[in-house]
Design an enzyme around this catalytic site. Structure first.
Site, PDB file in Angstrom:
ATOM      1  CB  ALA A   9     -44.913 -21.585  -9.767  1.00 44.94           C
ATOM      2  CB  ALA A  10     -46.497 -16.309 -11.796  1.00 40.23           C
ATOM      3  CE  LYS A  22     -37.102 -18.291 -10.105  1.00 37.45           C
ATOM      4  NZ  LYS A  22     -36.766 -17.177  -9.193  1.00 37.45           N
ATOM      5  N   GLY A  78     -45.719  -8.414  -8.403  1.00 34.08           N
ATOM      6  CA  GLY A  78     -45.323  -8.599  -7.017  1.00 34.08           C
ATOM      7  C   GLY A  78     -45.983  -9.797  -6.351  1.00 34.08           C
ATOM      8  CB  THR A  79     -44.972 -11.656  -3.293  1.00 34.19           C
ATOM      9  OG1 THR A  79     -44.789 -10.467  -2.500  1.00 34.19           O
ATOM     10  CG2 THR A  79     -43.610 -12.128  -3.793  1.00 34.19           C
ATOM     11  CD  GLU A 154     -37.876  -5.493   2.415  1.00 35.88           C
ATOM     12  OE1 GLU A 154     -36.828  -5.964   1.909  1.00 35.88           O
ATOM     13  OE2 GLU A 154     -38.818  -6.202   2.799  1.00 35.88           O
ATOM     14  CG  ASN A 169     -39.905 -12.391   5.311  1.00 34.80           C
ATOM     15  OD1 ASN A 169     -40.426 -13.435   5.678  1.00 34.80           O
ATOM     16  ND2 ASN A 169     -40.415 -11.632   4.352  1.00 34.80           N
ATOM     17  CE  LYS A 349     -36.776 -52.473 -29.090  1.00 35.58           C
ATOM     18  NZ  LYS A 349     -37.737 -53.131 -30.012  1.00 35.58           N
ATOM     19  CG  HIS A 361     -17.957 -61.878 -25.004  1.00 35.63           C
ATOM     20  ND1 HIS A 361     -16.864 -62.363 -24.329  1.00 35.63           N
ATOM     21  CD2 HIS A 361     -18.453 -62.937 -25.699  1.00 35.63           C
ATOM     22  CE1 HIS A 361     -16.700 -63.638 -24.613  1.00 35.63           C
ATOM     23  NE2 HIS A 361     -17.643 -64.004 -25.437  1.00 35.63           N
TER      24      HIS A 361
END
Length: 454
Positions: A9-10, A22, A78-79, A154, A169, A349, A361
Site C-alpha cells: 500500500a505504498a 490511492k 518495485g513490488t 510478461e 498472474n 437534534k 411538521h
C-alpha cells in the site's frame, strides 16, 4: 501452521489524480486497503503488515483501528523491493505469508483462505493466484508444467505459443516464509526500470527446484484500481455483491442499480427498499420496513415496521412502527421511540422522543427529552442555544404544544399540559396546566382609514 499477510500500500497512484493515497479511496464507503485487511482477518489471518510509503501517516491513521503493523517503503522501487522492506516483519517467523495489494478491494476472504490452504496442502514454496480471461493482452502469462507453474512470462516477452495462454498472474501470492526471505536476497534490479520485481522470486525458486503452484479464481476478484473509472467499476461490482446478498436474505430492493448499501449494513427480511436510498456504516434495519425513495441513513438502528420517506437519519435510533418524513432530518444521538410520527420538515437534534408522540411538521427539537403521547403543533421551536451554550428542555408525557410555540431552554413542561398556540415559554409549566404566553390581542377600529393605508 503460522500465517501472516503483507499488504502492498505504498504507492501514490498517479493515474487516479488525487492528493489522497490511492489505497485510501473508498469503495462502498470503506477505504480499499481496509477491504483487503478485513479480507485477511476474515480468512483467519490475524498478523497483518501494511507496506506504507506515499502518505504514510495518513494511511496509518485510516488503518490503525484494525490493529496492523507497518513497514516503510520510503522509495518505491518495485513490488519485490516493497516486500524486502517487510524483512523485519518476516524475520523470526515460520509458516506462510500471503501477499496482496491494497488497491484490489474485491478479493473475498474465502479466496484468501483457499489460496493459503492450497499452498499448505500442496507443500508449495510459492502459490500464485491466477485468473483465466478472454483477452489477456498486457498481462503476464502463467506457463505450466502439468499442475505446477513453470514460469511467468510478461506479455512483451511471449513467444508464439505463450501469447495464446489465457491464464494470467493476478499479482497475489502465498509463500513459504523461509523460501521467500532467501529468494529476496537474490533479487536484482538489472532491468529497464531499475526495479525489484516480486515475480522474479518465482524464477529463483524454480531454479532451486522448489515447488510453485497456482490457484485459479474469478478475474473480477483480482481487479486493481489505477484510475477513477476503474474505481467506479470496482464499486459497481461490490455494490452488486452487497445488494445480491440482501436480496438472497429476503430483502426487496426495487432497483439494485440505484440503491447504495455499504458492506456492514444489516437489513431484516421483508423490508422494501426503493431507489435512491443510501445506507451507510453499521446501520441495522429491522424487518418489514419500507424505505421510500431518496433517504440517507448512517450508523443508525431502525426498528421493525418503520417507514421512512426522503429523509436523513444520522447516528440515531428509530423505534418500531415509527414513520419518518418526508424531508425530516434526524441528527446524531437522537432516540425516537415506537409508534412515533416525525413528519415533513422536522429536525430532531440530540433528543429523546417518547412512544406515540407526534411531531408532524415544520418543527425543531434540539437537546430535549420528550415524553410519551405528546403532540407538537406546526412551527414549534425548541430554542436550545443562547449564543454561547446549548441548554436542555424537558417535556412530560401527554403534553400538547400548540402551533408556533417557542420553548426557550432551559425549561421544563410537566406531564399533561397544554401550551396555547403562539406562546413563548420561558418558565416551568406545572402539571395539568394551560400555559399562555403571548401579547393580548387589541383591535384598533378605524386605524387603516386614519393612516390612509388602503
Amino acid at each position: 501452521m503460522n500465517k501472516c499477510a503483507i499488504i502492498l500500500a505504498a504507492g501514490q497512484g498517479t493515474r487516479i489524480k488525487s492528493k489522497l493515497p490511492k489505497v485510501l479511496h473508498k469503495a462502498c464507503g470503506k477505504e480499499m486497503v481496509n477491504h483487503v485487511i478485513d479480507a485477511m482477518r476474515n480468512a483467519e489471518i490475524d498478523d497483518v503488515n501494511v507496506i506504507i510509503g506515499k502518505g504514510a501517516e495518513l494511511v496509518k491513521e485510516r488503518t490503525t483501528s484494525r490493529n496492523v503493523s507497518y513497514s516503510l517503503q520510503a522509495e518505491q522501487l518495485g513490488t519485490g523491493h516493497a516486500v524486502k522492506c517487510a524483512k523485519d516483519f518476516l524475520e523470526g517467523k515460520t509458516g506462510v505469508v500471503a501477499i496482496f495489494t491494497g488497491d484490489a478491494p474485491l478479493i473475498k476472504p474465502e479466496t484468501v483462505k483457499n489460496l493459503v490452504d492450497t499452498h499448505i496442502n500442496e507443500k508449495n514454496s510459492a502459490t500464485l493466484l491466477t485468473s483465466v480471461i478472454e483477452n489477456p493482452t498486457g498481462y503476464g502469462r502463467i506457463v505450466r508444467n502439468g499442475e505446477s507453474v513453470e514460469k511467468i512470462v510478461e506479455h512483451k516477452d511471449c513467444n508464439e505459443q505463450e501469447i495464446k495462454i489465457q491464464e494470467i498472474n493476478a499479482g497475489m501470492y502465498c509463500f513459504d516464509i523461509e523460501s521467500l526471505l532467501t529468494s529476496l536476497e537474490q533479487l536484482s534490479n538489472d532491468n529497464a526500470q531499475g526495479e525489484y520485481y516480486l515475480t522474479d522470486v518465482i524464477e529463483i525458486l524454480k531454479k532451486e527446484n522448489k515447488k510453485v503452484g497456482a490457484m485459479i479464481t474469478d478475474f473480477e476478484e483480482t481487479l486493481g484500481v489505477n484510475s477513477r473509472a476503474e474505481l467506479a467499476k470496482v464499486e459497481s461490482i461490490m455494490r452488486n455483491r452487497i445488494n445480491r446478498t440482501h436480496l438472497d436474505n429476503g430483502v426487496t430492493i426495487i432497483d439494485p442499480l440505484n440503491t447504495y448499501i455499504e458492506p456492514e449494513v444489516v437489513i431484516g427480511k421483508d423490508t422494501i427498499i426503493y431507489p435512491g436510498n443510501v445506507i451507510e456504516g453499521k446501520t441495522v434495519i429491522g424487518e418489514d420496513c419500507v424505505l421510500y425513495p431518496n433517504s440517507r441513513i448512517n450508523n443508525s438502528t431502525i426498528g421493525n415496521g418503520v417507514e421512512i420517506q426522503s429523509s436523513v437519519i444520522l447516528d440515531s435510533k428509530i423505534g418500531d412502527e415509527t414513520t419518518v418524513g418526508p424531508f425530516a432530518y434526524v441528527r446524531p444521538e437522537s432516540n425516537i421511540g415506537e409508534h412515533v410520527r416525525i413528519g415533513d420538515f422536522v429536525e430532531i437534534k440530540k433528543s429523546t422522543i417518547g412512544n406515540n408522540t407526534k411531531v408532524s411538521h415544520l418543527t425543531y427539537i434540539g437537546d430535549a427529552e420528550v415524553g410519551e403521547r405528546c403532540n407538537f403543533g406546526c412551527g414549534t421551536v425548541v430554542v436550545n442555544y443562547d449564543g454561547k451554550k446549548k441548554h436542555k428542555t424537558i417535556i412530560g408525557d401527554d403534553s400538547f404544544i400548540g402551533c408556533n410555540t417557542n420553548l426557550v431552554s432551559p425549561v421544563e413542561v410537566k406531564d399533561n399540559t397544554y401550551i396555547a398556540a403562539g406562546s413563548t415559554i420561558t418558565k416551568e409549566v406545572p402539571e395539568g396546566s394551560l400555559a399562555i404566553a403571548r401579547a393580548k390581542q387589541q383591535n384598533i377600529e378605524g386605524w387603516v382609514e386614519r393612516k390612509k393605508l388602503k
